[in-house]
Design a protein around this motif. Structure first.
Motif, PDB file in Angstrom:
ATOM      1  N   LEU A 271      22.917 -60.662  18.081  1.00  0.00           N
ATOM      2  CA  LEU A 271      23.318 -59.985  16.852  1.00  0.00           C
ATOM      3  C   LEU A 271      24.423 -58.957  17.057  1.00  0.00           C
ATOM      4  CD1 LEU A 271      21.767 -56.874  16.333  1.00  0.00           C
ATOM      5  CD2 LEU A 271      19.908 -58.419  16.821  1.00  0.00           C
ATOM      6  N   PHE A 272      24.733 -58.591  18.296  1.00  0.00           N
ATOM      7  CA  PHE A 272      25.796 -57.620  18.563  1.00  0.00           C
ATOM      8  C   PHE A 272      27.190 -58.240  18.507  1.00  0.00           C
ATOM      9  CE2 PHE A 272      22.112 -56.064  21.081  1.00  0.00           C
ATOM     10  CZ  PHE A 272      21.853 -54.913  20.338  1.00  0.00           C
TER      11      PHE A 272
ATOM     12  N   MET B 202      31.232 -62.185  23.193  1.00  0.00           N
ATOM     13  CA  MET B 202      30.886 -61.436  24.396  1.00  0.00           C
ATOM     14  C   MET B 202      29.442 -61.748  24.752  1.00  0.00           C
ATOM     15  SD  MET B 202      33.566 -59.496  25.132  1.00  0.00           S
ATOM     16  CE  MET B 202      33.091 -58.041  26.009  1.00  0.00           C
ATOM     17  N   MET B 203      29.137 -61.759  26.030  1.00  0.00           N
ATOM     18  CA  MET B 203      27.755 -61.934  26.471  1.00  0.00           C
ATOM     19  C   MET B 203      27.048 -60.587  26.436  1.00  0.00           C
ATOM     20  SD  MET B 203      27.829 -64.466  29.668  1.00  0.00           S
ATOM     21  CE  MET B 203      27.818 -66.202  29.408  1.00  0.00           C
ATOM     22  N   TRP B 204      25.844 -60.563  25.887  1.00  0.00           N
ATOM     23  CA  TRP B 204      24.999 -59.374  25.984  1.00  0.00           C
ATOM     24  C   TRP B 204      24.269 -59.512  27.304  1.00  0.00           C
ATOM     25  CZ3 TRP B 204      19.569 -58.786  23.669  1.00  0.00           C
ATOM     26  CH2 TRP B 204      19.073 -57.515  23.933  1.00  0.00           C
ATOM     27  N   ALA B 205      24.509 -58.594  28.215  1.00  0.00           N
ATOM     28  CA  ALA B 205      23.969 -58.689  29.566  1.00  0.00           C
ATOM     29  C   ALA B 205      23.528 -57.305  30.045  1.00  0.00           C
ATOM     30  CB  ALA B 205      25.012 -59.270  30.509  1.00  0.00           C
TER      31      ALA B 205
ATOM     32  N   ALA C  16      25.048 -53.494  27.407  1.00  0.00           N
ATOM     33  CA  ALA C  16      26.184 -53.922  28.215  1.00  0.00           C
ATOM     34  C   ALA C  16      26.621 -55.298  27.748  1.00  0.00           C
ATOM     35  CB  ALA C  16      25.804 -53.965  29.693  1.00  0.00           C
ATOM     36  N   PHE C  17      27.931 -55.461  27.587  1.00  0.00           N
ATOM     37  CA  PHE C  17      28.497 -56.711  27.090  1.00  0.00           C
ATOM     38  C   PHE C  17      29.657 -57.081  27.993  1.00  0.00           C
ATOM     39  CE2 PHE C  17      26.795 -54.140  23.709  1.00  0.00           C
ATOM     40  CZ  PHE C  17      25.937 -55.019  23.076  1.00  0.00           C
TER      41      PHE C  17
END
Length: 171
Positions: free
Chosen positions: A90-91, A99-102, A127-128
């Motif tokens: 959702l970000f 972007m990867m949410w990581a 963190a993305f």
């Protein structure tokens, strides 16, 4: 036992041979409360990533520069890695590109002026990343002063990292 050890060595070496390493830099405002007191500074880091697509095992060497009081606050060395990476989250509305949410965890050691050695552990829940960029928001960390036997804490408010070169992007 030898077979397990040889298999592990082959697996790890194949990961590093197929990985695309990258070098970059990072900038972040940081606030910290440690054994010597509190300070705010700009954290400037040189970063090395073994794999620019995953950013697992990123190594950073940084300095903290403050415009108030003592200019040079100290030196940090940390290693960080993502816990997991999700592309569909959702970000995504916050970024123009996928972007990867990581969320990341980190451990390290640091030296604070005038004479304080510390161990540190941190988490970056927001963190993305893609191959060239890592953005971290509200990243707290704790530190333990080996010299003074005291605990402290700090936080990176917003952290921007850029890795040089061309990458494939998040897919």
């Amino acid at each position: 036992m030898k077979r397990i050890l040889i298999s592990a060595i082959i697996l790890i070496s194949s990961f590093f041979l197929s990985a695309e390493p990258a070098v970059g830099y990072s900038l972040a405002p940081v606030g910290e409360m440690n054994a010597a007191g509190s300070f705010g500074a700009l954290n400037i880091a040189l970063m090395f990533s073994m794999d620019r697509d995953v950013h697992a095992g990123d190594i950073e060497l940084s300095v903290d520069i403050s415009p108030y009081g003592r200019v040079f606050q100290g030196v940090d060395m940390r290693i960080s890695t993502p816990l997991f990476a999700i592309t569909d989250h959702l970000f995504n509305v916050l970024f123009p590109n996928v972007m990867m949410w990581a969320p990341r965890v980190s451990v390290g050691t640091l030296f604070r002026m005038p004479d304080d050695w510390c161990m540190t552990a941190g988490v970056s829940p927001f963190a993305f990343h893609d191959t060239n960029y890592v953005f971290e928001f509200l990243s707290p960390y704790v530190l333990y002063s080996i010299t003074d036997d005291k605990w402290g804490w700090g936080m990176y408010v917003v952290r921007f990292s850029y890795f040089f070169g061309e990458g494939g992007g998040a897919s």
